[in-house]
Design a protein around this motif. Sequence first.
Motif, short mmCIF file in Angstrom:
data_model
loop_
_atom_site.label_atom_id
_atom_site.label_comp_id
_atom_site.label_asym_id
_atom_site.label_seq_id
_atom_site.Cartn_x
_atom_site.Cartn_y
_atom_site.Cartn_z
N MET A 177 0.84 -1.21 0.00
CA MET A 177 0.00 0.00 0.00
C MET A 177 0.87 1.26 0.00
O MET A 177 0.54 2.22 -0.70
N VAL A 233 -2.79 -6.26 -3.65
CA VAL A 233 -3.31 -5.82 -2.35
C VAL A 233 -4.71 -6.38 -2.13
O VAL A 233 -5.02 -6.87 -1.03
N MET A 273 -8.58 -1.20 2.70
CA MET A 273 -7.73 -2.15 1.98
C MET A 273 -8.49 -2.81 0.83
O MET A 273 -7.90 -3.21 -0.17
#
Length: 186
Positions: free
Chosen positions: A28, A62, A104
């Motif tokens: 990230m 991710v 996320m």
Amino acid sequence: MKHSIPTHTTAKYTNTAMALHWAVAALMVWGFALGWIMTEIHGITPTKLRYFSWHKWIGVTVLVLALARLLWRVTHQPPDLPDGMHGWEKLAAHAGHALLYVLMLAIPVSGYFYTSAAGVPVVYLGVVPLPTIIDADPALAKLLKTIHIWLNYGLLGAVAGHLLAVVKHQLFDRQRLLQRMLPFGR
């Protein structure tokens, strides 16, 4: 000013939880930095196109790792928070973690939707073409781009809050929460 009673617990997250935490965190940070850099490059250049591809690949990775992390979290009990933490601190910790999980997932999804609406294919690692989720729509692409950007700024704020909480509990309350998420040491 009353300080929490230090609680020195040896309970740690599992190795899998730690690996997923640090891998997602690193990706990230890299994705955010790359997004910042690539949008500052004027025009369409080979470097900018390469950075956009890398940014998308990071986002897909991710998303997959965040889903794995969420599944792991649902099926494995994390260590208890220290007894010395106030009730509001425990509530804030749970709310902060929930927000981080939402971001996320939401950031890569919003980026993927934005890319689809912009009419640009996502070819993961330059090899695996991913399906187009949304037909090309410039107005929707513009909205999704804005959402993607603001979700990233929200992530920046949530991560800053997360890090400040770690510092507070580690240095001021001496609760050693950081050691629970570090693969080395006790």
